[in-house]
Motif scaffolding. Structure first.
Motif, PDB file in Angstrom:
ATOM      1  N   SER A  60       0.869  -1.177   0.000  1.00 25.16           N
ATOM      2  CA  SER A  60       0.000   0.000   0.000  1.00 25.16           C
ATOM      3  C   SER A  60       0.906   1.227   0.000  1.00 25.16           C
ATOM      4  CB  SER A  60      -0.897  -0.002   1.240  1.00 25.16           C
ATOM      5  OG  SER A  60      -1.732   1.140   1.260  1.00 25.16           O
ATOM      6  N   ASN A  61       0.710   2.115  -0.967  1.00 23.87           N
ATOM      7  CA  ASN A  61       1.675   3.176  -1.231  1.00 23.87           C
ATOM      8  C   ASN A  61       1.085   4.557  -0.943  1.00 23.87           C
ATOM      9  OD1 ASN A  61       3.168   0.990  -2.205  1.00 23.87           O
ATOM     10  ND2 ASN A  61       2.415   1.303  -4.287  1.00 23.87           N
ATOM     11  N   SER A  62       1.280   5.026   0.292  1.00 23.16           N
ATOM     12  CA  SER A  62       0.769   6.336   0.724  1.00 23.16           C
ATOM     13  C   SER A  62      -0.722   6.486   0.435  1.00 23.16           C
ATOM     14  CB  SER A  62       1.558   7.473   0.068  1.00 23.16           C
ATOM     15  OG  SER A  62       2.867   7.525   0.571  1.00 23.16           O
ATOM     16  N   SER A  63      -1.488   5.418   0.585  1.00 24.79           N
ATOM     17  CA  SER A  63      -2.948   5.517   0.453  1.00 24.79           C
ATOM     18  C   SER A  63      -3.488   6.381   1.584  1.00 24.79           C
ATOM     19  CB  SER A  63      -3.576   4.125   0.498  1.00 24.79           C
ATOM     20  OG  SER A  63      -3.098   3.316  -0.551  1.00 24.79           O
ATOM     21  N   ARG A  64      -4.594   7.075   1.332  1.00 33.67           N
ATOM     22  CA  ARG A  64      -5.054   8.076   2.305  1.00 33.67           C
ATOM     23  C   ARG A  64      -6.555   8.307   2.228  1.00 33.67           C
ATOM     24  NH1 ARG A  64      -1.558  12.183  -1.223  1.00 33.67           N
ATOM     25  NH2 ARG A  64      -0.320  10.278  -1.141  1.00 33.67           N
ATOM     26  N   LEU A  65      -7.075   8.877   3.320  1.00 33.80           N
ATOM     27  CA  LEU A  65      -8.467   9.297   3.403  1.00 33.80           C
ATOM     28  C   LEU A  65      -8.496  10.634   4.120  1.00 33.80           C
ATOM     29  CD1 LEU A  65     -11.513   8.555   3.032  1.00 33.80           C
ATOM     30  CD2 LEU A  65     -11.411   7.610   5.345  1.00 33.80           C
ATOM     31  N   GLN A  82      -8.060  20.901   6.968  1.00 33.48           N
ATOM     32  CA  GLN A  82      -7.879  19.584   6.344  1.00 33.48           C
ATOM     33  C   GLN A  82      -7.531  18.582   7.430  1.00 33.48           C
ATOM     34  OE1 GLN A  82      -5.744  19.021   2.501  1.00 33.48           O
ATOM     35  NE2 GLN A  82      -4.332  17.753   3.695  1.00 33.48           N
ATOM     36  N   ILE A  83      -8.145  17.398   7.346  1.00 35.61           N
ATOM     37  CA  ILE A  83      -7.830  16.280   8.230  1.00 35.61           C
ATOM     38  C   ILE A  83      -7.555  15.084   7.333  1.00 35.61           C
ATOM     39  CG2 ILE A  83      -8.655  14.767  10.072  1.00 35.61           C
ATOM     40  CD1 ILE A  83     -10.574  17.039  10.892  1.00 35.61           C
ATOM     41  N   GLU A  84      -6.316  14.602   7.327  1.00 35.19           N
ATOM     42  CA  GLU A  84      -5.934  13.540   6.398  1.00 35.19           C
ATOM     43  C   GLU A  84      -5.202  12.424   7.145  1.00 35.19           C
ATOM     44  OE1 GLU A  84      -4.487  14.463   2.286  1.00 35.19           O
ATOM     45  OE2 GLU A  84      -2.664  13.483   3.035  1.00 35.19           O
ATOM     46  N   GLN A  85      -5.599  11.187   6.871  1.00 39.73           N
ATOM     47  CA  GLN A  85      -5.018  10.026   7.521  1.00 39.73           C
ATOM     48  C   GLN A  85      -4.485   9.038   6.488  1.00 39.73           C
ATOM     49  OE1 GLN A  85      -5.047   9.485  11.114  1.00 39.73           O
ATOM     50  NE2 GLN A  85      -5.459  11.660  10.956  1.00 39.73           N
ATOM     51  N   GLN A  86      -3.354   8.430   6.809  1.00 39.85           N
ATOM     52  CA  GLN A  86      -2.820   7.368   5.957  1.00 39.85           C
ATOM     53  C   GLN A  86      -3.571   6.072   6.223  1.00 39.85           C
ATOM     54  OE1 GLN A  86       1.405   7.132   5.117  1.00 39.85           O
ATOM     55  NE2 GLN A  86       1.417   4.994   5.753  1.00 39.85           N
ATOM     56  N   ILE A  87      -3.905   5.359   5.155  1.00 37.19           N
ATOM     57  CA  ILE A  87      -4.623   4.095   5.242  1.00 37.19           C
ATOM     58  C   ILE A  87      -3.768   3.001   4.629  1.00 37.19           C
ATOM     59  CG2 ILE A  87      -6.734   2.869   4.639  1.00 37.19           C
ATOM     60  CD1 ILE A  87      -7.259   5.262   6.396  1.00 37.19           C
ATOM     61  N   ASN A  88      -3.656   1.867   5.321  1.00 34.21           N
ATOM     62  CA  ASN A  88      -2.922   0.734   4.780  1.00 34.21           C
ATOM     63  C   ASN A  88      -3.913  -0.294   4.250  1.00 34.21           C
ATOM     64  OD1 ASN A  88      -1.264  -1.488   4.255  1.00 34.21           O
ATOM     65  ND2 ASN A  88       0.116  -0.989   5.940  1.00 34.21           N
ATOM     66  N   PHE A  89      -3.888  -0.545   2.949  1.00 32.92           N
ATOM     67  CA  PHE A  89      -4.839  -1.451   2.314  1.00 32.92           C
ATOM     68  C   PHE A  89      -4.393  -2.912   2.342  1.00 32.92           C
ATOM     69  CE2 PHE A  89      -6.524   2.443   0.619  1.00 32.92           C
ATOM     70  CZ  PHE A  89      -7.861   2.169   0.371  1.00 32.92           C
ATOM     71  N   ARG A 104      -1.527  12.314   8.366  1.00 33.07           N
ATOM     72  CA  ARG A 104      -0.779  12.967   7.294  1.00 33.07           C
ATOM     73  C   ARG A 104      -0.992  14.489   7.438  1.00 33.07           C
ATOM     74  NH1 ARG A 104       0.923  10.365   2.739  1.00 33.07           N
ATOM     75  NH2 ARG A 104       0.204  12.132   1.503  1.00 33.07           N
ATOM     76  N   ASP A 105      -1.141  15.205   6.345  1.00 36.50           N
ATOM     77  CA  ASP A 105      -1.273  16.662   6.408  1.00 36.50           C
ATOM     78  C   ASP A 105      -2.602  17.058   7.049  1.00 36.50           C
ATOM     79  OD1 ASP A 105       1.104  16.622   5.131  1.00 36.50           O
ATOM     80  OD2 ASP A 105       0.469  17.718   3.348  1.00 36.50           O
TER      81      ASP A 105
END
Length: 361
Positions: A60-65, A82-89, A104-105
């Protein structure tokens, strides 16, 4: 008396319609300027470190939500967040590991149409984002950060506790100034020597896009005192051909002289992207890391083809090769990916073949 009170209570059928209407109205108003977005980016890779490791991985390559939004306070002043989280698929959380859902950011700020924007939070430094114009293989096997983000001298950071000013764009020029007051909690701050300062000047007009950045980090940061300069550019020679260039110099100031020579370096490279058709592009890049101690240098070559199925979905195939000097053991797959096994020996030739899918929503 009880019967009289019950008679005065509105029944469910009388409440249902107005409550539902009110809920829809409030929900619509609250979400009117909030956007849900994300990226699902996975790949299947065959990775060979040139020594003992040679296996197929799923990454999983820097996937995010994320959520982001704006609120107009006046015609000239807007609040944003902005509220951003990394997601591992590809894997589940183990033993409380939060790597599958990490920040994340994430920030909040105010923007004036004439004066620029100020934001506070945790987000990529101007130095980090300055690599953008030359970043042909971002979050993939062959990402340039496999050479630019080495050990404790790295600068491609998303700092905590950061203030940033972003200027309005004037004739293609833009300025960003960021200051991180400390790493981690306030109790760890030592007389300001754990602070970090970062700035960038960007230009985008016509066929040329470029960024020049500088960053300095204090002695008491977790990875020591260091400073760096970065220059990245891209130029559209024709509608189908784009050339890119990159240069970075890092001066690492902590530790003994041997460590400083290992981590202080110049990293540079050239690349290009050629459109084979409307939605298909061939990309290639060469980069080298020239450390002050020549035994810790490395060269990386990357070639890939990418096809956009539509605006949201793309597929690609990359091959990346890392040639390490005597004491170096870098790989072309270590950054921005969940599958990142370390090299098992120094001075080897590591290679990766990757087939990936990226879906932006």
């Amino acid at each position: 008396m009880t019967n009289k009170l019950n008679a005065l209570k509105p029944t469910g059928r009388y409440l249902a319609a107005p409550v539902a209407a009110l809920a829809l109205a409030v929900s619509g108003q609250a979400m009117a300027e909030v956007t849900l977005y994300g990226r699902a980016h996975v790949s299947v890779d065959y990775l060979d470190d040139g020594a003992k490791y040679s296996k197929t991985n799923v990454s999983s390559n820097s996937s995010r939500l994320g959520f982001k939004g704006t609120h107009e306070i006046s015609p000239e002043l807007t609040a944003f967040f902005q509220i951003e989280q990394q997601i591992n698929f590809t894997t589940g959380s183990k033993d409380g590991d939060s790597a599958n859902f990490s920040t994340r950011d994430t920030f909040v700020g105010l923007q004036n149409s004439r004066l620029g924007a100020i934001q506070v939070g945790r987000f990529d430094s101007p130095f980090k984002t300055a690599r953008g114009p030359a970043n042909l293989f971002g979050d993939q096997v062959g990402d340039m950060r496999n050479l630019t983000r080495v050990g404790d001298a790295r600068f491609d950071e998303r700092y905590d506790n950061t203030f940033q000013y972003s200027s309005p764009t004037y004739k293609g020029l833009g300025l960003k100034l960021a200051y991180s007051v400390y790493e981690g909690q306030a109790a760890q701050e030592k007389d300001g020597s754990s602070n970090a300062a970062s700035l960038s000047l960007t230009y985008a007009d016509g066929p040329l896009t470029a960024a020049l950045a500088y960053e300095k980090v204090g002695e008491d940061n977790s990875r020591g005192k260091r400073n760096g300069v970065r220059l990245a550019s891209s130029y559209n020679v024709t509608n189908d051909l784009k050339l890119v260039g990159f240069y970075q110099t890092i001066d690492y100031k902590s530790g003994d002289s041997a460590l400083r020579k290992q981590l202080s370096s110049d990293t540079y490279g050239l690349g290009g992207e050629y459109r084979l058709g409307k939605n298909t592009a061939l990309k290639a890049m060469w980069m080298t890391r020239d450390a002050d101690d020549s035994d810790y240098g490395a060269d990386m070559w990357v070639v890939g083809v990418e096809h956009k199925l539509d605006k949201a979905v793309r597929v690609y195939a990359n091959y990346a090769f890392m040639d390490n000097d005597k004491q170096s053991k870098l790989t072309p797959w270590a950054q921005a990916r969940s599958a990142k096994p370390g090299a098992t020996a120094t001075g080897t030739e590591a290679a990766g073949l990757s087939v990936g899918l990226r879906y932006d929503f």
